[in-house]
Design a protein around this motif. Structure first.
Motif, mmCIF file in Angstrom:
data_model
loop_
_atom_site.group_PDB
_atom_site.id
_atom_site.type_symbol
_atom_site.label_atom_id
_atom_site.label_comp_id
_atom_site.label_asym_id
_atom_site.label_seq_id
_atom_site.Cartn_x
_atom_site.Cartn_y
_atom_site.Cartn_z
ATOM 1 N N VAL A 64 47.358 -9.151 35.988
ATOM 2 C CA VAL A 64 47.394 -8.203 37.547
ATOM 3 C C VAL A 64 47.115 -7.523 38.470
ATOM 4 C CG1 VAL A 64 44.654 -7.587 38.340
ATOM 5 C CG2 VAL A 64 44.946 -9.229 36.033
ATOM 6 N N ARG A 65 47.582 -6.198 39.172
ATOM 7 C CA ARG A 65 48.062 -6.688 40.740
ATOM 8 C C ARG A 65 46.638 -5.556 41.707
ATOM 9 N NH1 ARG A 65 52.266 -1.628 42.238
ATOM 10 N NH2 ARG A 65 51.957 -1.823 44.410
ATOM 11 N N LEU A 66 46.674 -6.089 42.288
ATOM 12 C CA LEU A 66 45.266 -5.166 43.249
ATOM 13 C C LEU A 66 45.764 -5.080 44.780
ATOM 14 C CD1 LEU A 66 42.683 -8.694 43.080
ATOM 15 C CD2 LEU A 66 43.176 -6.709 41.658
ATOM 16 N N VAL A 67 45.690 -3.631 44.244
ATOM 17 C CA VAL A 67 45.081 -2.363 45.684
ATOM 18 C C VAL A 67 44.676 -2.101 46.448
ATOM 19 C CG1 VAL A 67 46.764 -0.819 46.523
ATOM 20 C CG2 VAL A 67 47.645 -1.786 44.056
ATOM 21 N N GLN A 68 44.662 -2.672 48.091
ATOM 22 C CA GLN A 68 43.445 -2.482 48.902
ATOM 23 C C GLN A 68 44.178 -0.972 49.344
ATOM 24 O OE1 GLN A 68 42.393 -5.165 51.821
ATOM 25 N NE2 GLN A 68 40.911 -3.549 52.354
ATOM 26 N N SER A 69 43.375 0.316 49.476
ATOM 27 C CA SER A 69 44.012 1.681 49.290
ATOM 28 C C SER A 69 42.187 2.895 49.119
ATOM 29 C CB SER A 69 44.800 2.519 48.268
ATOM 30 O OG SER A 69 45.284 3.117 48.904
ATOM 31 N N ASP A 70 42.332 3.995 49.471
ATOM 32 C CA ASP A 70 42.205 4.618 48.928
ATOM 33 C C ASP A 70 41.750 5.317 47.753
ATOM 34 O OD1 ASP A 70 40.076 7.223 48.660
ATOM 35 O OD2 ASP A 70 39.436 6.959 50.830
ATOM 36 N N GLY A 71 40.856 5.719 46.816
ATOM 37 C CA GLY A 71 40.988 6.488 45.132
ATOM 38 C C GLY A 71 41.611 7.142 45.388
ATOM 39 N N ARG A 72 41.695 8.005 46.369
ATOM 40 C CA ARG A 72 42.382 9.404 46.696
ATOM 41 C C ARG A 72 43.933 9.476 46.673
ATOM 42 N NH1 ARG A 72 37.550 11.531 50.169
ATOM 43 N NH2 ARG A 72 37.874 9.985 50.974
ATOM 44 N N ASP A 73 44.597 8.194 47.462
ATOM 45 C CA ASP A 73 46.053 8.320 47.828
ATOM 46 C C ASP A 73 46.717 7.938 46.648
ATOM 47 O OD1 ASP A 73 44.875 9.051 50.204
ATOM 48 O OD2 ASP A 73 44.659 7.164 50.950
ATOM 49 N N HIS A 95 46.205 -7.102 28.566
ATOM 50 C CA HIS A 95 46.437 -5.190 28.816
ATOM 51 C C HIS A 95 46.733 -5.701 30.075
ATOM 52 C CE1 HIS A 95 45.174 -3.456 25.678
ATOM 53 N NE2 HIS A 95 44.379 -3.476 26.032
ATOM 54 N N GLN A 96 48.175 -4.770 30.979
ATOM 55 C CA GLN A 96 48.403 -4.972 32.438
ATOM 56 C C GLN A 96 47.984 -4.034 33.137
ATOM 57 O OE1 GLN A 96 51.873 -6.550 32.133
ATOM 58 N NE2 GLN A 96 51.441 -6.721 35.282
ATOM 59 N N VAL A 97 47.619 -4.670 34.218
ATOM 60 C CA VAL A 97 46.006 -3.856 35.072
ATOM 61 C C VAL A 97 46.557 -3.865 36.670
ATOM 62 C CG1 VAL A 97 43.398 -3.609 35.313
ATOM 63 C CG2 VAL A 97 44.042 -5.348 33.616
ATOM 64 N N THR A 98 45.841 -2.368 36.869
ATOM 65 C CA THR A 98 46.934 -2.679 38.316
ATOM 66 C C THR A 98 44.583 -1.939 38.761
ATOM 67 O OG1 THR A 98 48.560 -1.714 38.448
ATOM 68 C CG2 THR A 98 47.710 -0.651 40.466
ATOM 69 N N GLY A 99 44.435 -2.471 39.860
ATOM 70 C CA GLY A 99 43.294 -2.450 40.658
ATOM 71 C C GLY A 99 43.107 -1.770 41.969
ATOM 72 N N VAL A 100 42.527 -0.817 42.408
ATOM 73 C CA VAL A 100 42.823 -0.090 43.339
ATOM 74 C C VAL A 100 41.040 -0.266 44.214
ATOM 75 C CG1 VAL A 100 42.867 2.209 44.873
ATOM 76 C CG2 VAL A 100 45.081 1.771 43.108
ATOM 77 N N GLU A 101 40.672 -0.597 45.617
ATOM 78 C CA GLU A 101 39.671 -0.692 45.659
ATOM 79 C C GLU A 101 39.883 -0.596 47.022
ATOM 80 O OE1 GLU A 101 36.027 -0.476 46.734
ATOM 81 O OE2 GLU A 101 35.883 -0.903 44.752
ATOM 82 N N GLN A 102 39.036 0.199 48.012
ATOM 83 C CA GLN A 102 39.560 0.127 49.635
ATOM 84 C C GLN A 102 38.182 -0.879 50.479
ATOM 85 O OE1 GLN A 102 37.590 3.847 51.160
ATOM 86 N NE2 GLN A 102 38.922 4.464 52.571
ATOM 87 N N LEU A 118 48.253 -1.906 27.237
ATOM 88 C CA LEU A 118 48.394 -0.807 27.628
ATOM 89 C C LEU A 118 48.465 -1.154 29.190
ATOM 90 C CD1 LEU A 118 44.965 0.954 26.110
ATOM 91 C CD2 LEU A 118 48.074 0.959 25.337
ATOM 92 N N ARG A 119 49.158 0.082 30.021
ATOM 93 C CA ARG A 119 49.308 0.156 31.620
ATOM 94 C C ARG A 119 47.717 0.605 31.905
ATOM 95 N NH1 ARG A 119 53.963 4.039 31.667
ATOM 96 N NH2 ARG A 119 52.402 4.930 30.201
ATOM 97 N N VAL A 120 46.760 -0.208 32.386
ATOM 98 C CA VAL A 120 46.118 0.447 32.579
ATOM 99 C C VAL A 120 45.219 0.265 34.365
ATOM 100 C CG1 VAL A 120 43.516 -0.452 33.173
ATOM 101 C CG2 VAL A 120 44.703 -0.506 31.083
ATOM 102 N N LEU A 121 45.007 1.089 34.851
ATOM 103 C CA LEU A 121 44.841 1.818 36.127
ATOM 104 C C LEU A 121 43.345 1.771 36.863
ATOM 105 C CD1 LEU A 121 45.521 2.333 39.440
ATOM 106 C CD2 LEU A 121 45.710 5.123 38.605
ATOM 107 N N ASP A 122 43.214 0.569 37.455
ATOM 108 C CA ASP A 122 41.344 1.168 37.585
ATOM 109 C C ASP A 122 41.054 1.399 39.211
ATOM 110 O OD1 ASP A 122 38.216 0.446 37.995
ATOM 111 O OD2 ASP A 122 38.306 -1.564 37.399
ATOM 112 N N VAL A 123 40.532 2.512 39.504
ATOM 113 C CA VAL A 123 40.055 3.123 40.011
ATOM 114 C C VAL A 123 38.595 3.192 41.059
ATOM 115 C CG1 VAL A 123 40.159 5.403 41.990
ATOM 116 C CG2 VAL A 123 42.387 4.666 40.595
ATOM 117 N N GLY A 124 38.465 2.445 41.973
ATOM 118 C CA GLY A 124 37.773 2.181 42.813
ATOM 119 C C GLY A 124 37.238 0.594 41.475
ATOM 120 N N MET A 125 37.510 -0.346 42.005
ATOM 121 C CA MET A 125 37.647 -1.513 40.402
ATOM 122 C C MET A 125 36.333 -2.318 41.320
ATOM 123 S SD MET A 125 40.002 -3.933 41.658
ATOM 124 C CE MET A 125 40.481 -5.098 43.236
ATOM 125 N N GLY A 126 35.253 -2.013 42.221
ATOM 126 C CA GLY A 126 35.387 -3.101 43.208
ATOM 127 C C GLY A 126 35.385 -4.006 43.020
#
Length: 233
Positions: free
Chosen positions: A70-79, A40-47, A19-27
């Motif tokens: 795993v891909r990590l993105v530093q960003s606001d979850g609203r973006d 699973h293929q996971v993208t984590g977003v954390e500000q 599965l393609r998983v997006l974890d917003v505010g992943m801590g």
């Protein structure tokens, strides 16, 4: 909560499907890494810089095969709309985030847009209908009385944050095209445990009780947290 999430995934997708998983505010990446280990293929977003640094450190300690998923993105979850195309994910997680967002509806609408048709949206929120439980169980009667009609509370970090009501979120999820399919309680019996408390020897029995209570009325309705699962139409 992990057991509840796995139940929803297993009930919706064939065993073995990546599965393609997006974890917003992943801590620090606890769920992101757990799902990557499951294939699973996971993208984590954390500000928060400290949290994403902790997630990167934890990821670096994993085997190469897991790191590649795993891909990590530093960003606001609203973006999310800035970084990803609509319909890019099968599962979107937003756990322990809404309490810090003053106006959650735009965030939720953006998360729903990230889901492919039939995709799963998993939310973990503070239960506004049970805000009086913690002060009441601690004998703080003034605090309990003040919590009955409130959606605001001070968390264990000393921050003034907000809680959500099941009825309100049910209406919101229906309005954004990801109607509620299942909901659970989390921390029904253990919410008053002190931070850093020693894990008891009978932890498996404890988890079994929490898991049973989290899916059983009337117990789940007074849980400290609510785990809501919506599905994109």
């Amino acid at each position: 909560m992990a057991r509840q999430l796995d139940e929803q995934i297993v009930g919706r997708y064939p065993v073995g499907q990546r599965l393609r998983v997006l974890d917003v505010g992943m801590g620090q990446g606890t769920q992101a890494l757990r799902l990557a280990r499951a294939g699973h293929q996971v993208t984590g977003v954390e500000q928060d810089p400290k949290m994403i640094a902790a997630a990167r450190e934890a990821l670096a300690a994993e085997p190469e095969g897991i790191r590649e998923r795993v891909r990590l993105v530093q960003s606001d979850g609203r973006d999310t709309g800035v970084h990803f195309l609509p319909g890019s994910f099968d599962v979107v997680l937003c756990h322990g985030v809404l309490m810090y967002v003053e106006e959650p509806d735009p965030l939720l609408a953006g998360l729903a847009r990230m889901l492919a048709p039939g995709g799963l949206l998993s939310l973990l929120v503070r239960n506004a209908d049970a805000l009086a439980m913690r002060p009441g169980l601690h004998g703080d009667w003034a605090g309990a009385l003040g919590a009955f009609d409130s959606t605001s509370y001070r968390n264990r970090l000393g921050l003034d944050v907000r809680a959500d009501r099941l009825t309100t979120l049910t209406a919101t999820l229906a309005g954004i095209g990801a109607p509620l399919q299942a909901w659970y309680g989390v921390r029904v019996f253990t919410d008053t445990a002190e931070d850093g408390a020693e894990i008891p020897a009978d932890v498996e029995a404890l988890l079994a009780c929490e898991e049973r209570a989290g899916r059983t009325d009337p117990y789940r309705g007074v849980a400290a947290l609510l785990h809501l699962c919506g599905v994109r139409g």
